[in-house]
Design an enzyme around this catalytic site. Structure first.
Site, PDB file in Angstrom:
ATOM      1  N   HIS A 144      -2.317  -2.740  -6.399  1.00  0.00           N
ATOM      2  CA  HIS A 144      -2.805  -2.354  -5.069  1.00  0.00           C
ATOM      3  C   HIS A 144      -4.330  -2.431  -5.007  1.00  0.00           C
ATOM      4  O   HIS A 144      -5.035  -1.594  -5.577  1.00  0.00           O
ATOM      5  CB  HIS A 144      -2.307  -0.924  -4.762  1.00  0.00           C
ATOM      6  N   SER A 192       0.820  -1.202   0.000  1.00  0.00           N
ATOM      7  CA  SER A 192       0.000   0.000   0.000  1.00  0.00           C
ATOM      8  C   SER A 192       0.857   1.256   0.000  1.00  0.00           C
ATOM      9  O   SER A 192       0.332   2.353  -0.117  1.00  0.00           O
ATOM     10  CB  SER A 192      -0.936  -0.006   1.211  1.00  0.00           C
ATOM     11  N   GLU A 241      -4.937   0.113  -7.995  1.00  0.00           N
ATOM     12  CA  GLU A 241      -3.855   0.992  -8.473  1.00  0.00           C
ATOM     13  C   GLU A 241      -2.792   0.095  -9.107  1.00  0.00           C
ATOM     14  O   GLU A 241      -2.312  -0.848  -8.470  1.00  0.00           O
ATOM     15  CB  GLU A 241      -3.224   1.764  -7.307  1.00  0.00           C
ATOM     16  N   ASN A 294      -3.117   6.397  -0.810  1.00  0.00           N
ATOM     17  CA  ASN A 294      -2.746   6.612   0.585  1.00  0.00           C
ATOM     18  C   ASN A 294      -2.092   7.961   0.843  1.00  0.00           C
ATOM     19  O   ASN A 294      -2.026   8.414   1.986  1.00  0.00           O
ATOM     20  CB  ASN A 294      -1.866   5.456   1.072  1.00  0.00           C
TER      21      ASN A 294
HETATM   22  N1  CAA Z   1     -15.660  -8.232   3.325  1.00  0.00           N
HETATM   23  C1  CAA Z   1     -16.394  -8.611   2.256  1.00  0.00           C
HETATM   24  N2  CAA Z   1     -17.561  -8.013   1.918  1.00  0.00           N
HETATM   25  C2  CAA Z   1     -17.980  -7.011   2.695  1.00  0.00           C
HETATM   26  C3  CAA Z   1     -17.269  -6.561   3.823  1.00  0.00           C
HETATM   27  C4  CAA Z   1     -16.061  -7.219   4.126  1.00  0.00           C
HETATM   28  N3  CAA Z   1     -15.301  -6.843   5.164  1.00  0.00           N
HETATM   29  N4  CAA Z   1     -17.938  -5.545   4.392  1.00  0.00           N
HETATM   30  C5  CAA Z   1     -19.048  -5.363   3.651  1.00  0.00           C
HETATM   31  N5  CAA Z   1     -19.055  -6.242   2.634  1.00  0.00           N
HETATM   32  C6  CAA Z   1     -20.085  -6.381   1.615  1.00  0.00           C
HETATM   33  C7  CAA Z   1     -21.372  -6.805   2.235  1.00  0.00           C
HETATM   34  O1  CAA Z   1     -21.455  -8.205   2.344  1.00  0.00           O
HETATM   35  C8  CAA Z   1     -22.374  -6.242   1.241  1.00  0.00           C
HETATM   36  O2  CAA Z   1     -22.469  -7.089   0.132  1.00  0.00           O
HETATM   37  P1  CAA Z   1     -23.834  -7.802  -0.284  1.00  0.00           P
HETATM   38  O3  CAA Z   1     -24.902  -7.414   0.660  1.00  0.00           O
HETATM   39  O4  CAA Z   1     -24.052  -7.300  -1.664  1.00  0.00           O
HETATM   40  O5  CAA Z   1     -23.492  -9.245  -0.258  1.00  0.00           O
HETATM   41  C9  CAA Z   1     -21.724  -4.973   0.725  1.00  0.00           C
HETATM   42  O6  CAA Z   1     -20.334  -5.098   1.039  1.00  0.00           O
HETATM   43  C10 CAA Z   1     -22.284  -3.754   1.382  1.00  0.00           C
HETATM   44  O7  CAA Z   1     -22.165  -3.961   2.771  1.00  0.00           O
HETATM   45  P2  CAA Z   1     -23.192  -3.413   3.862  1.00  0.00           P
HETATM   46  O8  CAA Z   1     -24.528  -3.221   3.228  1.00  0.00           O
HETATM   47  O9  CAA Z   1     -23.080  -4.247   5.078  1.00  0.00           O
HETATM   48  O10 CAA Z   1     -22.561  -2.063   4.327  1.00  0.00           O
HETATM   49  P3  CAA Z   1     -22.238  -0.759   3.538  1.00  0.00           P
HETATM   50  O11 CAA Z   1     -23.200  -0.479   2.457  1.00  0.00           O
HETATM   51  O12 CAA Z   1     -22.032   0.218   4.616  1.00  0.00           O
HETATM   52  O13 CAA Z   1     -20.832  -1.051   2.845  1.00  0.00           O
HETATM   53  C11 CAA Z   1     -18.498  -0.985   2.861  1.00  0.00           C
HETATM   54  C12 CAA Z   1     -19.719  -1.522   3.557  1.00  0.00           C
HETATM   55  C13 CAA Z   1     -18.428  -1.507   1.431  1.00  0.00           C
HETATM   56  C14 CAA Z   1     -17.266  -1.493   3.642  1.00  0.00           C
HETATM   57  C15 CAA Z   1     -18.588   0.594   2.833  1.00  0.00           C
HETATM   58  O14 CAA Z   1     -18.779   1.069   4.134  1.00  0.00           O
HETATM   59  C16 CAA Z   1     -17.370   1.248   2.253  1.00  0.00           C
HETATM   60  O15 CAA Z   1     -17.216   1.371   1.042  1.00  0.00           O
HETATM   61  N6  CAA Z   1     -16.456   1.722   3.148  1.00  0.00           N
HETATM   62  C17 CAA Z   1     -15.210   2.351   2.719  1.00  0.00           C
HETATM   63  C18 CAA Z   1     -14.182   1.283   2.451  1.00  0.00           C
HETATM   64  C19 CAA Z   1     -12.886   1.852   1.998  1.00  0.00           C
HETATM   65  O16 CAA Z   1     -12.666   3.057   1.919  1.00  0.00           O
HETATM   66  N7  CAA Z   1     -11.928   0.962   1.690  1.00  0.00           N
HETATM   67  C20 CAA Z   1     -10.610   1.341   1.283  1.00  0.00           C
HETATM   68  C21 CAA Z   1      -9.698   1.257   2.474  1.00  0.00           C
HETATM   69  S1  CAA Z   1      -8.066   1.736   2.054  1.00  0.00           S
HETATM   70  C22 CAA Z   1      -7.353   0.335   1.507  1.00  0.00           C
HETATM   71  O17 CAA Z   1      -7.877  -0.730   1.532  1.00  0.00           O
HETATM   72  C23 CAA Z   1      -6.012   0.446   0.930  1.00  0.00           C
HETATM   73  C24 CAA Z   1      -4.879   0.672   1.795  1.00  0.00           C
HETATM   74  O18 CAA Z   1      -3.787   0.648   1.262  1.00  0.00           O
HETATM   75  C25 CAA Z   1      -4.951   0.965   3.225  1.00  0.00           C
END
Ligand code: CAA
Length: 284
Positions: free
Chosen positions: A140, A119, A152, A190
């Protein structure tokens, strides 16, 4: 050369998600980790993810079984020798990643591409620890991998254009949208995300608002799906701190100084969801 078999190094949060989308898209995956216990945990999460796809009618039970039959787990890196493409998703540490590539490389043919899901570590630097810097690329993914659309794609200084194209094709084939980003501290994702999270921790430390208040501001005022502190808990506070250190050291600019409260939380073992406690508490 067409990619059919992918070796995934690391069955943790990112590695299991990457393996899941690969087997779902028809690839055979050799998933490697250090212990059978880590592999079983990763395979269990993959099965759970695919069950969810069946429940939601995104795939049939038969397709799930076929996908699961394409997943092979192993604790021996030599078993990844037959893969056409490698994705590394181990601990975010240059020495650890370089060590894994060193152990794997003698087993892989010269044409095999190595991709790192790092990352923030420099792709140029990681590539230089291998014998194939031209066939080394950053790939990424984002957490949760099955849900987030972005990948990415990060060429290092020596990465060939063929390598970048193969990596982009792989990303598209698993339903992701690749965005090409040059090698620089934190890439784009990031470099933008982590200073926001770090600033949110400063707001908490300085009692500008409580954790829920800070998160609500960004969710309700900026339409972010999660607040920055909730997101930090999802990513892992140790990962956030490591990335802030990469930005701070990479740019040598005090604006990237990690918040002391973030360091304190990591020292206390409050790493977020994975340890049951970060800025919030989670049922184990
Ligand atoms: N693993 C797998 N699937 C997941 C999950 C997880 N941890 N969390 C949620 N989901 C799935 C759910 O199962 C659901 O899918 P279906 O119902 O279609 O089967 C879907 O995502 C939507 O989930 P929810 O309805 O429970 O909740 P939500 O609408 O609030 O979405 C979320 C959850 C997708 C996590 C949303 O809150 C979101 O987009 N959050 C931001 C995530 C983000 O910014 N990620 C990037 C982080 S940075 C990174 O990863 C890189 C790095 O280098 C640090």
């Amino acid at each position: 050369m067409e990619t059919k078999t992918v070796g995934v190094l690391g069955a943790g949060n990112m590695g299991h998600g990457i393996a899941q989308i690969l087997i779902r898209s028809g690839y055979t995956v050799f998933l490697h980790d250090l212990s059978q216990q880590f592999l079983d945990a990763g395979a269990g999460r993959i099965a759970k993810g695919l069950n969810r796809d069946v429940e939601k009618a995104r795939m049939t039970a038969e397709e799930r079984e076929q996908a699961l039959s394409r997943l092979k787990t192993t604790t021996r890196v030599a078993d990844l020798g037959g893969a056409d493409f490698i994705v590394e998703a181990v601990t975010e540490n240059l020495e650890v990643k370089a060590g894994v590539f060193r152990a794997l490389e003698p087993h892989c043919g010269p044409g095999v591409i190595f991709a790192s899901n790092t990352s923030s570590i420099s792709i140029t630097r990681l590539a230089a620890t291998t014998q194939r810097p031209d066939r080394f690329v950053g790939l990424h993914f984002f957490n949760p991998v099955p849900v987030m659309k972005l990948v990415e794609v990060v060429p290092g200084l020596a990465t060939s254009s063929d390598t970048v194209e193969v990596a982009e094709r792989l990303a598209v084939s698993v339903g992701k949208t690749p965005v090409r980003v040059n090698d620089g501290p934190g890439f784009v994702s990031n470099r933008l995300l982590m200073p926001m999270i770090n600033e949110a921790v400063y707001c908490l430390m300085e009692s500008v608002a409580d954790a829920k208040g800070i998160d609500d501001v960004m969710k309700l005022g900026m339409n972010h799906p999660m607040g920055p502190l909730e997101l930090a808990d999802l990513i892992g506070l140790d990962v956030c701190l490591d990335i802030m250190k990469v930005l701070y050291e990479g740019f040598r600019d005090s604006k990237y100084r990690p918040c002391p409260l973030l360091e304190k939380m990591v020292n206390a073992g409050r790493l977020g969801r994975k340890t049951g406690r970060g800025f919030y508490e989670y049922a184990k």
